[in-house]
Every structure is written in C-alpha cells, then in structure tokens.
Design a protein around this motif. Structure first.
Motif, PDB file in Angstrom:
ATOM      1  N   UNK A   2       0.829  -1.196   0.000  1.00 48.93           N
ATOM      2  CA  UNK A   2       0.000   0.000   0.000  1.00 48.93           C
ATOM      3  C   UNK A   2       0.872   1.257   0.000  1.00 48.93           C
ATOM      4  N   UNK A   6      -1.635   6.631   2.273  1.00 52.58           N
ATOM      5  CA  UNK A   6      -2.990   6.103   2.441  1.00 52.58           C
ATOM      6  C   UNK A   6      -3.145   5.252   3.684  1.00 52.58           C
ATOM      7  N   UNK A   7      -2.028   4.881   4.269  1.00 45.54           N
ATOM      8  CA  UNK A   7      -2.097   3.986   5.426  1.00 45.54           C
ATOM      9  C   UNK A   7      -2.385   4.730   6.722  1.00 45.54           C
ATOM     10  N   UNK A   8      -1.848   5.922   6.862  1.00 47.74           N
ATOM     11  CA  UNK A   8      -1.979   6.617   8.136  1.00 47.74           C
ATOM     12  C   UNK A   8      -3.408   7.109   8.391  1.00 47.74           C
ATOM     13  N   UNK A   9      -3.856   6.929   9.598  1.00 48.72           N
ATOM     14  CA  UNK A   9      -5.132   7.536  10.008  1.00 48.72           C
ATOM     15  C   UNK A   9      -4.911   9.046  10.048  1.00 48.72           C
ATOM     16  N   UNK A  14      -8.223  10.374  16.861  1.00 46.29           N
ATOM     17  CA  UNK A  14      -8.603   9.998  18.215  1.00 46.29           C
ATOM     18  C   UNK A  14      -8.318  11.165  19.158  1.00 46.29           C
ATOM     19  N   UNK A  16      -8.186  11.972  23.178  1.00 47.13           N
ATOM     20  CA  UNK A  16      -8.203  11.408  24.527  1.00 47.13           C
ATOM     21  C   UNK A  16      -8.608  12.514  25.496  1.00 47.13           C
ATOM     22  N   UNK A  62       0.457  10.795  12.337  1.00 44.60           N
ATOM     23  CA  UNK A  62      -0.950  10.632  12.727  1.00 44.60           C
ATOM     24  C   UNK A  62      -1.073  11.025  14.197  1.00 44.60           C
ATOM     25  N   UNK A  64      -2.352  12.359  17.658  1.00 48.71           N
ATOM     26  CA  UNK A  64      -3.611  12.332  18.394  1.00 48.71           C
ATOM     27  C   UNK A  64      -3.643  13.545  19.322  1.00 48.71           C
TER      28      UNK A  64
ATOM     29  N   UNK B 106      -3.633   4.018  17.603  1.00 49.81           N
ATOM     30  CA  UNK B 106      -4.292   3.618  16.354  1.00 49.81           C
ATOM     31  C   UNK B 106      -3.760   4.557  15.262  1.00 49.81           C
ATOM     32  N   UNK B 107      -2.700   4.126  14.649  1.00 47.41           N
ATOM     33  CA  UNK B 107      -1.951   4.971  13.717  1.00 47.41           C
ATOM     34  C   UNK B 107      -2.443   4.780  12.290  1.00 47.41           C
ATOM     35  N   UNK B 108      -2.974   3.597  11.973  1.00 53.07           N
ATOM     36  CA  UNK B 108      -3.355   3.341  10.579  1.00 53.07           C
ATOM     37  C   UNK B 108      -4.875   3.358  10.408  1.00 53.07           C
ATOM     38  N   UNK B 109      -5.258   3.632   9.164  1.00 57.01           N
ATOM     39  CA  UNK B 109      -6.681   3.583   8.812  1.00 57.01           C
ATOM     40  C   UNK B 109      -7.119   2.132   8.860  1.00 57.01           C
ATOM     41  N   UNK B 192      -5.418  -4.523   7.883  1.00 58.28           N
ATOM     42  CA  UNK B 192      -4.864  -3.761   9.002  1.00 58.28           C
ATOM     43  C   UNK B 192      -3.375  -4.104   9.183  1.00 58.28           C
ATOM     44  N   UNK B 195      -1.296  -2.525   6.427  1.00 57.16           N
ATOM     45  CA  UNK B 195      -1.041  -1.087   6.615  1.00 57.16           C
ATOM     46  C   UNK B 195       0.055  -0.867   7.649  1.00 57.16           C
TER      47      UNK B 195
END
Ligand code: SF4
Lengths: 336, 276
Positions: A2, A6-9, A14, A16, A62, A64, B106-109, B192, B195
C-alpha cells in the motif's frame, strides 16, 4: 504494497479526554471541531502521553490530541538557553505540549516521549497562578515555547484567551512565539500593548528542508506585515540560525526579503540565536532519527548543551547581526 | 514479523489456515504455528496465560521494534449495538482487576469498529454479573495480559487487540462458530496488518546492519573507546545525511589493526576528518 500516505489515520482521528475536564468549556469547544474523532476517556494525560517505547517519528504522521488539566508546575523559570530580552523576571508556561509542525531540529522530539498534542483546558488555574505572582513582581512570560500556540488557534483559541487575560495588566508582559501564518485567527482583537507576537524566520532553504508543515517565508512575512499594520508589537526571531552549505547567501537573502516586506522601523526588536540544544534531548533524538544533517552534526558540548564550535558560532552570529543592524538599531538586537 | 496470540485453538484455526501456518515442532509449553512473516501462539484462557505466551513468543522470535503483535479472539458484548460476528479494534483495554488501562496507538486507517475492551479474571455472564459495573464495550479474559506483556517489547502502535463479538455475555459459544466468525474477519484484519507493515517499512532507518557491522569491526580493530564508537556512529549518520553511501576510503580502515589505544586514536581522528 500500500502507499504510505494512504495507510496513516488522519491526525486527531482519536481524542483522549482526561476525566474531570469533559465539561470544561474549552474541551467542548475543541471537541465540536472534530465531530468524527473517536473519543477515548483517560484517567490522566500521562497514561497516554508517557507510555514507554512510543515512536515520535511514526506518531508525527498521525498525531492524536489529548485534552487534559495541568495541576502543578504551571509556571517555569525561563531557561538559560532562551532569550529574556532584558526582562528581569522571565518565566514561561506551556498551555499545550507539542506542535502541529515538525521541524527536524525541534527539541520537543528529545524532550517528550510522544508526538501527540496535549492541550490543557484549565486555563483559569494558569491565570490564578500568574495573578498571584504579579502581585509580588512584574513578570515577562513566554507562552508558546513547547508548542506553536498561534498555529493551534483554530483548534483551541488559547492565544485569544491569553491576550484578553493579559490586556491592561501592567505587570505582565506576554510573548507568543510562532512560525504560523494564522494571524487572521486573532486579527479581530485589538492589539495589546503588553503582548509581543514573535515570529521565527528562517531562510526558505531551511523551511523547505527542515521545517516540515510550517508555512513558507512569504506567508509568515505577510502575516507579520498585517500584524504590524494593525498595531501589534512584533518581534523577529532569527533562531535557530543553522550552519549548512551556502548559509551566508541564504541568510543574506532572508534578511533582505524580510525587510523588503516589513517596515523595519515598526519592528519592536529582534533576536539571534544559533542552534543549541540540551545534551540529553539531542541524545534521545539521535536514537530514533534517520541520518540528518542537523541531528547528527558533530556539535561541541558546553555545560550540557550542544551547539556549534566557537568559530562557527561566532561566524553565524556576526553575519546575521551585521545584516540585521543595517535595518534595526543595535540596541534592539538581542544575541544569545 | 507479525505475532498473533489467541487463547483457544478454535480462534487460532482459521488464522492458521488463512495464512498457511505450520506447526512448529519444538518442545515448549505452548503450541506455536508459524509461516515466513507470521508466528502464532495459543495461550490458553486467562490473563496470566496470555501474558506468558506473549512473552514466550516475542522472546523466542527475538521481537524488534518494527514487529507487530495482535491478540485475536472472541469477546462478549455488553450492548447489542455491536453486531455478532463484528471485529472490534480496541482503543482502550482495561484490566478489571486493577482498573489499569492500556492504550494502543491507532496509527493506521482501518475498517473495523472501535471499542473498549475490559479483561476479567472470570467469564462474565450477564445473569451473574451486574453490567453497570462493566466499563468496557466488550469483555474477554486475555487482552490486558497480552497487551501489558507485548508492551515490554514493542511500541504502542504495534500492539493491538482485535476481538470478534461472539455473544452478549451469555454462556459458552460453539468452537465451530468461533472459528467461523474469526475466519470471516480475516481479510479485514489482514488489511490492518498490511497497513502497519507498510508504515514499518518506511520508518526512518538509522544505520543498516552492514553499516553497524563496520562500526563494530572498526571499534574492535582500532581499539576505540565506548565514547569514540558512539561518535563514530554519529559521524557515519551525519555523512549519510549528505551522501548515498559511506566513503570508499573508510573501508581501508577495516584492514588496519591498532597496536595500542593511542594508535587507535590517531586512526580515529583520520576517520573523523573523512566523515565530517
Ligand atoms: S514550530 Fe517550533 S515548536 Fe513547532 S516543531 Fe518547529 S521548532 Fe518545534
């Protein structure tokens, strides 16, 4: 495989929230801006921020957000590695920890165990401590050292809150340091005479190479011009001055561009500081960093601080100083 | 490497089949199955068993920072807003016994639902346990043990609990049903994993193994002190920040053996010049 991006949220996927601050007005205001974020309840911000073995470099992609309250050590004495600008009672405070920008040379990478951003929402507690202190003596307070507060203004309007708090307090002088191009977030405020907006300026080459996500020079200059035009006290910080190939030409260009946009006579003052970093922070940064011209440069250690050797330090400082004094009176230039 | 920890064979079976893992014939307390990139251990039920099996697996395979550890299994859901057969990626894991909480990054989509897992020392059955005392969305008996043990080895973005909802805190579920619902979620879980692997492949690297070997050899041959060895590593990284590879001349030093520390120091100064 991949694609990495595109992988990183997305950042702030999130949030906290520490127990006890859920109902704070600032918490609610921040959360409103991230309706899609997953909210996770935590006992103490350090339960997330201080976990062992976090990878700063991975987290930077990514980040938080942690919303919390700070209950002790709300004010610190200004450290020796920072300018006091001739002020006697120099303090700093950290209404937020970490930054949305990712400068390669940033000491936060060595100071904090996490790249996640913490915002403290118990602003009133900070204010109370300052009010107690200014009853005893006038203070000079920097509020944007361990973060870039103005860059965060659209997430949490802390600059606005602090400026309004400081306004009319004769014994409080506030400095807000930034690299942001986010002046519009506070431009509706009337300028406060005891608040200094301090912009850090770097040559374009440095910004492109080492100041990831931070606005380009042009944008910073435009913002400064607007702020000066609106009547704000503006400080220019040439800090850190870095040593790299063709640095002289880069700084010549930086200073001439700066004053082709900004009216020099309206600048409150300026500072020069060559790159310096506490030894332990750099050691930690080196542990996780890929090969970097800045992080792995063979610095000289002096009193537990790493910096360039005397010769280079002098060359850098003298050069920038000689360029700067063509535009700004010498007594307005502070050197560290 | 991806490490998977399950409690029961019924949870492991679909994973073993999906990834084509083979039983590792070794005299150990735990059943281990492995392929080229994945190793799985069956811990048996309970927090301690899970922690022990996790430590065993990660030690046995010499887990490194870039590895990933997953606890995959079933869990009972408190509310029916979580569907049976749905995979939940846990963003908070509470150990009911101590109330200590763990937070994976939670680092990845991903395409899973997220929730809070609460790990109990006993099977939670709703008739016998007041659910208002349960803080999590789902309950199991291993997650917290796994997480705490794996966190000794790996960063928090590489340690995750993925739980498939098997029931609403009722009595035991059929093993075939367990295998079935886990099997159905494996494509999602594989996405998952992939990724996370992609990110790890791109994590900025320091020196390569080969470059590390050069340092070791130079340190030994030239009798470098600990501080000098450290400086050498730093200088190599500095050099590599500006160049594709180390200078050819550096390799000449590999054939030199210093007879004393002071001789080594002379060579070290020459290397310094070369790399600055
Ligand atoms: S802007 Fe300042 S605080 Fe932010 S990353 Fe850069 S150096 Fe660090």
């Amino acid at each position: 495989m991949k694609e990495l991006k595109n992988c990183f949220a997305r950042s702030f996927s999130h949030i906290y929230v520490e127990e006890g601050v859920e109902e704070a007005p600032l918490t609610k205001e921040i959360l409103k801006k991230f309706p899609k974020a997953v909210k996770v309840r935590i006992k103490h911000y350090k339960d997330v921020f201080c976990r062992p073995r976090q990878n700063f470099f991975v987290q930077e992609s990514s980040r938080k957000l942690i919303i919390a309250a700070k209950n002790w050590e709300l004010l610190y004495r200004g450290p020796d590695v920072c300018h006091s600008f001739g002020n006697e009672n120099f303090y700093y405070t950290s209404p937020a920890l970490n930054c949305v920008y990712s400068c390669d040379y940033c000491y936060l990478k060595g100071m904090y165990p996490s790249a996640n951003l913490v915002i403290f929402v118990n602003v009133e507690d900070f204010f109370k401590e300052i009010e107690d202190l200014i009853r005893q003596k006038p203070i000079y307070l920097s509020i944007s050292y361990d973060t870039d507060l103005l860059a965060l203004e659209r997430i949490a309007p802390l600059c606005t809150t602090w400026i309004e708090f400081a306004r009319w307090k004769e014994d409080l002088k506030l400095e807000i340091r930034t690299k942001s191009a986010n002046y519009s977030a506070i431009s509706s405020l009337a300028p406060a005479c005891n608040v200094i907006l301090a912009w850090t300026l770097s040559p374009d080459e440095v910004i492109k190479k080492y100041e990831k996500n931070a606005p380009p020079l042009d944008l910073r200059l435009k913002n400064i011009k607007r702020a000066i035009g609106d009547g704000w006290n503006v400080r220019l910080c040439f800090d850190p001055v870095l040593y790299f190939e063709k640095w002289e030409a880069a700084y010549e260009n930086l200073i001439s561009r700066t004053f082709s946009v900004i009216p020099a006579d309206k600048v409150k003052d300026a500072s020069i500081g060559v790159f310096r970093i506490p030894r332990d922070y750099l050691k930690r940064m080196r542990r996780n960093s890929p090969p970097s011209e800045i992080i792995h440069y063979p610095y000289t250690e002096r009193e537990e601080v790493y910096t360039y050797d005397e010769k280079i330090k002098r060359e850098l400082t003298e050069k920038v100083w000689s360029l700067l004094k063509k535009h700004i009176p010498e007594d307005k230039i502070f050197i560290l | 490497m991806i490490f998977v920890v399950t409690a029961y064979h019924a949870e492991a079976k679909p994973i073993i089949e999906y990834f084509g893992l083979k039983k590792v014939l070794k005299n150990s307390r735990f059943e281990v199955f492995a392929g080229r990139e994945i190793a799985l251990v069956e811990s048996g039920p309970g927090v301690i068993a899970s922690a022990c099996a996790t430590s065993f697996l990660l030690t046995e395979y010499k887990a490194r920072d870039k590895d990933i550890a997953l606890n995959i299994g079933i869990a009972g859901a408190k509310n029916s807003n979580l569907r049976k057969g749905e995979a939940i990626l846990c963003h908070k894991i509470i150990y009911n016994d101590t109330k200590r909480a763990f937070y994976p990054d939670i680092i990845v989509k991903h395409d899973m639902k997220e929730g809070v897992l609460e790990t109990f020392n006993f099977p939670v059955v709703k008739e016998d346990f007041p659910l208002e005392l349960m803080e999590g969305d789902i309950a199991d008996m291993e997650g917290a043990g796994f997480f705490e043990a794996a966190s000794f080895f790996l960063p928090p973005h590489g340690v995750h609990c993925i739980k498939v909802v098997s029931d609403y805190l009722e009595r035991a579920v059929e093993p075939s049903f367990v295998s079935d619902i886990i099997g159905k979620n494996l494509p999602l879980i594989e996405g998952f994993m992939s990724s996370l692997e992609t990110i790890h492949r791109f994590i900025p690297k320091g020196l390569s193994e080969n470059e590390e070997e050069i340092i070791d050899k130079l340190a030994e041959n030239l009798r470098l002190t600990f501080t000098m060895t450290h400086q050498l590593k730093n200088l190599m990284l500095f050099y590599l920040s500006k160049n594709e590879s180390l200078p050819g001349e550096l390799y000449d030093f590999l054939n030199i053996k210093a007879n004393s520390k002071s001789e080594g120091k002379v060579y070290f100064e020459r290397i310094k010049k070369l790399l600055c």
